[in-house]
Design an enzyme around this catalytic site. Structure first.
Site, mmCIF file in Angstrom:
data_model
loop_
_atom_site.group_PDB
_atom_site.id
_atom_site.type_symbol
_atom_site.label_atom_id
_atom_site.label_comp_id
_atom_site.label_asym_id
_atom_site.label_seq_id
_atom_site.Cartn_x
_atom_site.Cartn_y
_atom_site.Cartn_z
ATOM 1 N N ASN A 1 -4.588 13.408 0.744
ATOM 2 C CA ASN A 1 -3.765 12.913 -0.293
ATOM 3 C C ASN A 1 -2.682 13.735 -0.479
ATOM 4 O OD1 ASN A 1 -3.605 13.168 -3.642
ATOM 5 N ND2 ASN A 1 -2.552 11.789 -2.663
ATOM 6 N N GLY A 2 -1.181 13.196 -0.058
ATOM 7 C CA GLY A 2 -0.072 13.933 -0.200
ATOM 8 C C GLY A 2 0.864 13.555 0.943
ATOM 9 N N CYS B 1 -3.336 7.643 -3.092
ATOM 10 C CA CYS B 1 -4.404 8.065 -2.131
ATOM 11 C C CYS B 1 -5.617 8.638 -2.940
ATOM 12 C CB CYS B 1 -4.171 8.956 -0.869
ATOM 13 S SG CYS B 1 -3.080 8.140 0.269
ATOM 14 N N GLU C 1 11.061 -1.668 -20.351
ATOM 15 C CA GLU C 1 9.859 -1.705 -20.194
ATOM 16 C C GLU C 1 8.954 -2.891 -20.084
ATOM 17 O OE1 GLU C 1 7.759 0.488 -19.452
ATOM 18 O OE2 GLU C 1 5.722 -0.371 -20.197
ATOM 19 N N GLU D 1 6.447 -5.818 -12.258
ATOM 20 C CA GLU D 1 5.439 -4.836 -11.415
ATOM 21 C C GLU D 1 4.311 -5.786 -11.351
ATOM 22 O OE1 GLU D 1 4.076 -1.175 -12.789
ATOM 23 O OE2 GLU D 1 4.157 -1.868 -14.729
ATOM 24 N N LYS E 1 7.219 -4.325 -16.584
ATOM 25 C CA LYS E 1 5.760 -4.766 -16.834
ATOM 26 C C LYS E 1 5.821 -6.002 -15.956
ATOM 27 C CE LYS E 1 4.154 -1.989 -17.667
ATOM 28 N NZ LYS E 1 4.344 -0.502 -17.878
ATOM 29 N N ARG F 1 -5.548 4.817 -7.126
ATOM 30 C CA ARG F 1 -4.835 5.437 -6.691
ATOM 31 C C ARG F 1 -3.987 4.941 -5.346
ATOM 32 N NH1 ARG F 1 -5.174 10.836 -8.709
ATOM 33 N NH2 ARG F 1 -4.323 11.890 -6.737
ATOM 34 N N TRP G 1 -2.690 4.746 -0.104
ATOM 35 C CA TRP G 1 -1.454 4.178 -0.525
ATOM 36 C C TRP G 1 -0.390 4.875 0.592
ATOM 37 C CZ3 TRP G 1 3.618 5.820 -1.662
ATOM 38 C CH2 TRP G 1 4.344 4.879 -2.230
ATOM 39 N N HIS H 1 29.026 -7.368 -20.054
ATOM 40 C CA HIS H 1 29.641 -6.738 -19.109
ATOM 41 C C HIS H 1 29.207 -7.028 -17.737
ATOM 42 C CE1 HIS H 1 31.923 -4.746 -22.286
ATOM 43 N NE2 HIS H 1 30.682 -4.542 -22.934
ATOM 44 N N LYS I 1 -1.521 4.142 -9.132
ATOM 45 C CA LYS I 1 -1.299 4.599 -10.381
ATOM 46 C C LYS I 1 -0.680 6.139 -10.608
ATOM 47 C CE LYS I 1 -2.448 4.615 -15.030
ATOM 48 N NZ LYS I 1 -1.534 3.729 -15.646
HETATM 49 C C1 F6R Z 1 4.525 1.394 -14.831
HETATM 50 C C2 F6R Z 1 3.960 2.529 -14.690
HETATM 51 C C3 F6R Z 1 4.811 4.001 -13.742
HETATM 52 C C4 F6R Z 1 4.535 5.012 -14.267
HETATM 53 C C5 F6R Z 1 5.302 5.977 -13.517
HETATM 54 C C6 F6R Z 1 5.140 7.725 -14.106
HETATM 55 O O1 F6R Z 1 3.701 0.543 -15.551
HETATM 56 O O2 F6R Z 1 2.930 2.940 -14.845
HETATM 57 O O3 F6R Z 1 6.331 3.421 -13.994
HETATM 58 O O4 F6R Z 1 4.973 5.050 -15.933
HETATM 59 O O5 F6R Z 1 4.822 6.166 -12.107
HETATM 60 O O6 F6R Z 1 3.701 7.851 -14.117
HETATM 61 P P1 F6R Z 1 3.404 9.139 -15.058
HETATM 62 O O7 F6R Z 1 3.583 8.705 -16.337
HETATM 63 O O8 F6R Z 1 1.649 9.327 -14.701
HETATM 64 O O9 F6R Z 1 4.046 10.277 -14.580
#
Ligand code: F6R
Length: 609
Positions: A100-101, A2, A482, A489, A486, A27, A74, A505, A604
C-alpha cells in the site's frame, strides 16, 4: 488506498485473509488477490474488480496453507488488471508481496534490475520490491526486506512471504499505516485494526522505517539498522458491532442515522453537566499557546476541508482569531506564511490522508505547532501532531464521509467556544445560549431523520437530472460544497456547490428549467439575501429545492420543494442542514442502482499524494 493483510499460524490462512480483506475493502476495490504458502510452493489467486469476484474464484480454487497475504487495490500505477493486481512476485515466484503506497523511485530501480536480467510482468511500482527482495535474499527474509527498504523512496506498507521460509511473514512500514496483531499460536498484519479485530485485540502500530518478522509463535520488530525494538503493545477498544451494518442495508445509511447519538455522546464527554464548562484535556493549551496564538491555519482535504471552512467561521466569530483555510495539497507547495506564532490545525477523519500528513510535516518544518482534529486514534497524523482533538465519530466505513463531517463540525464548534472562553471573547450569556443550543442538536437531528419524506420525494423526482447546483451563504456555504460533493461522488451526477453571492458571477449561466438548485436557507442573517438569489434563479426557470427552517411558511411561495430542518442558532445550522443533503445523495444513488458504500474510483483513505 489499498488494504493489505497477512496471517501466519496453524489455521487455514485463506478464510482469515478473506475476512480481513472484507474489512479493508473500503480502502480500494479495483482488484483483489491472495497468496498462500503450501509446502514449498506459493499459490496466488488474483481477480479484477471487487472482492466478490475473488471470492467467487476461491470457491473453485481456494489455496491451502497456514501462511498467506492478501490485498485489495486502489490503482495508482497501471490499470486494474490481473497482471497489475497484487500479490506481486519476483522472477522465481518464490517471493510474493503486497503493498500500500507509492514507490517514487521505482523507475530507476526497475532500470537497474532489468539491466541485471530481472523480468517484469506488470506496470506497477510494487513489482520492483519483490525483485529487490529476490536480489538481496541470502537466507534471511527480514534482512532482505531491510536491505530493500534502504533503496526505496516513497510511501509503503509491505508484507512479503516466501517459499524459502514457509512459516514467516515479513512486514515493513514507511508512511502508510500498518498494524501487527498478536495471538496465541498466530500473528497477523494489516492496514488497520478492523482486519484483525475478530482474532485479537493485542496490537502494535508499526512506526516508519520499521520492519517486523512474524511467525506463529514469534514476532520481532527492528529498525532500519537491524536493531531489535521492544514492541509497544496496545489493546484495541473497538467492538465488532461498530464495524458491522447493524441491520441497515448500507454502511452509509447506518452512519447517517448514528449522528444524533454520536452528538449526544460527544456533548456528554465534552461539556461538564455540573458547570457547563467545555473540557479538552488533550489540547495541551500552554504548549500550543492557545490563549495568545496570533493566527490559525487549517489544512485538510475533501469533506474535512468543508468542515475546516465552517471552522473558520466559528473560530473567527467566537474566538476572534484570524483563520486561513487551505486544501492540504495546495498548502504544501505554495510557500505558506506560517511560523512559530501560527497554530496549524489539521483535520482528517482517517488521520492517514497523505496530503494532510505532508501539510503537518511542512508546518512543523516552519516552526508551527500542530493540533490535529482526527477520528482514528493512533493514525499517522495523530502521532505526528503536537496534540490531537478526537472527534469520536466511531469507525466510518462507507467511503463517503457523513458522520465524521458532523463530528468535525461539532468538535470545531466546541473548540471555538472553549477558545473564546479562554481568550475572553465571548459574553457569558452567549456562551450559555450556545451550550443550550448544542444540547438541542441530537433531538433536532433525530427529527430530520424521522421526517425525511420530502427528501425521498425529491430523490425520486430528480434521480435522472444531469446536473445539480447547491447554494448557500455564510455558515451554510461550505455545506453547499459538501452537498454537491456527496451527490457527485455517489451518484456520478454532475453537481456544483457555490456561494450564493457568487452565483451571478458565472454559474447562473448554467441554469435552465432542467436544473434543480438546492438552496440552503435556514433562518438567520443571510436569509433575505438567499431569497433574492432564489428570485434570480426562478426568473431563469430553475427548479428550487429549499432547505429551510421548520415553521417558515413563506419559503414555500418561492420554491417547488421545501425540506424542513428544526430551528437552531444559525451558527450551528450546518449541523442540521447537511443531513438532508446526505440523505438526498444516498436516496438518489440507491434509485440509480449504484453502490452507495463503494463508489467507483474512490477509496476511503487517500494515502498517496
Ligand atoms: C468525501 C470524502 C473525502 C474525504 C477526504 C479526506 O465523502 O470522504 O473527500 O473527506 O479524502 O479524508 P480524511 O478526512 O480521512 O483526511
Amino acid at each position: 488506498m489499498c488494504g493489505i493483510v497477512g496471517y501466519v499460524g496453524r489455521e487455514q490462512a485463506t478464510p482469515i485473509i478473506m475476512e480481513g480483506l472484507r474489512r479493508l475493502e473500503y480502502r480500494g476495490y479495483d482488484s483483489a488477490g491472495i497468496a498462500v504458502i503450501n509446502g514449498s510452493a506459493v499459490h496466488a489467486v488474483r481477480e479484477v474488480g471487487k472482492l466478490k469476484a475473488l471470492r467467487a474464484r476461491l470457491e473453485k480454487e481456494a489455496p491451502r496453507g497456514t501462511t498467506g497475504i492478501g490485498h485489495t487495490r486502489w490503482a495508482t500505477h497501471g490499470v486494474p488488471s490481473v497482471a497489475n493486481a497484487h500479490p506481486h512476485h519476483d522472477c522465481t515466484r518464490s517471493f510474493m508481496l503486497v503493498h500500500n503506497g507509492i514507490i517514487e523511485n521505482y523507475a530507476e530501480i526497475k532500470d537497474e534490475l532489468l539491466h541485471k536480467g530481472h523480468v517484469f510482468v506488470s506496470e506497477t511500482d510494487t513489482e520492483v520490491v519483490a525483485h529487490l527482495i529476490e536480489a538481496f535474499y541470502s537466507g534471511d527474509l527480514l534482512e532482505a526486506m531491510l536491505s530493500s527498504m534502504r533503496q526505496l523512496r516513497g510511501a509503503y506498507a509491505l508484507a512479503v512471504i516466501s517459499s524459502h521460509e514457509p512459516d514467516t511473514i515479513v512486514a515493513a512500514r514507511c508512511g502508510s499505516p500498518l498494524v501487527l496483531g498478536f495471538g496465541d499460536d498466530f500473528n497477523l498484519v494489516a492496514s488497520d485494526a478492523s482486519a484483525v479485530l475478530s482474532h485479537t485485540r493485542r496490537v502494535v502500530y508499526l512506526d516508519d522505517h520499521q520492519a517486523a518478522r512474524l511467525r506463529p509463535n514469534e514476532s520481532a520488530i527492528s529498525d532500519l539498522g537491524g536493531n531489535r525494538l521492544e514492541p509497544k503493545i496496545k489493546e484495541i477498544s473497538l467492538n465488532l458491532s461498530d464495524i458491522e451494518k447493524g441491520g441497515h442495508p448500507h454502511f452509509m445509511i447506518k452512519e447517517i442515522f448514528e449522528q444524533p447519538s454520536l452528538v449526544s455522546d460527544v456533548l456528554a464527554r465534552r461539556i461538564s453537566p455540573a458547570t457547563d464548562e467545555i473540557r479538552f484535556s488533550e489540547t495541551r493549551d500552554a504548549e500550543l499557546g492557545l490563549e495568545t496564538v496570533k493566527k490559525i491555519m487549517i489544512v485538510s482535504c475533501g469533506t474535512a476541508y468543508h468542515a475546516s471552512m465552517v471552522g473558520k467561521y466559528y473560530l473567527e466569530n467566537l474566538a476572534r482569531v484570524p483563520v486561513e483555510v487551505d486544501i492540504a495539497s495546495e498548502f504544501r507547495y505554495r510557500n505558506p506564511v506560517v511560523n512559530e506564532e501560527t497554530l496549524v490545525i489539521a483535520i482528517s477523519q482517517s488521520g492517514e490522508t497523505a496530503d494532510t500528513l505532508a501539510g503537518v510535516k511542512e508546518a512543523h518544518g516552519r516552526g508551527s505547532r500542530v493540533l490535529s482534529v482526527i477520528n482514528v486514534e493512533g493514525s499517522s497524523i495523530d502521532r505526528e501532531s503536537d496534540a490531537t482533538l478526537y472527534v469520536y465519530a466511531g469507525p466510518e466505513i462507507a467511503v463517503a464521509s457523513t458522520k465524521a463531517y458532523t463530528a468535525q463540525l461539532l468538535s470545531l464548534a466546541l473548540f471555538s467556544l472553549y477558545l473564546a472562553r479562554k481568550r475572553g471573547t465571548i459574553e457569558p450569556e452567549t456562551y450559555d445560549e450556545m451550550i443550550g443550543e448544542l444540547r438541542s442538536i441530537p433531538a433536532k437531528m433525530q427529527w430530520i431523520l424521522d421526517n425525511h419524506e420530502t427528501v425521498r420525494t425529491c430523490a425520486r423526482k430528480f434521480s435522472n437530472a444531469p446536473n445539480f447546483l447547491y447554494l448557500g451563504r455564510s455558515y451554510n456555504y461550505p455545506n453547499a460544497l459538501e452537498g454537491a460533493l456527496k451527490l457527485k461522488e455517489l451518484s456520478y451526477i454532475h453537481a456544483e456547490g457555490c456561494s450564493a453571492g457568487e452565483m451571478k458571477h458565472g454559474p447562473i449561466a448554467l441554469v435552465d428549467s432542467t436544473f434543480p438548485v438546492i438552496c440552503l436557507v435556514p433562518d438567520g442573517k443571510v436569509y433575505e439575501k438567499m431569497l433574492s438569489n432564489i428570485q434570480e434563479l426562478r426568473a431563469r426557470r430553475a427548479v428550487i429545492i429549499a432547505v429551510a427552517t421548520e415553521g417558515n411558511e413563506d419559503i414555500a411561495r418561492h420554491c417547488e420543494h421545501v425540506i424542513h430542518v428544526p430551528r437552531v442558532h444559525e451558527l450551528l445550522s450546518p449541523l442540521l442542514t447537511v443531513i438532508p443533503l446526505q440523505l438526498l445523495a444516498y436516496h438518489i444513488t440507491i434509485n440509480k442502482g449504484l453502490d452507495v458504500d463503494q463508489p467507483r474510483n474512490l477509496a476511503k483513505s487517500v494515502t498517496v499524494e
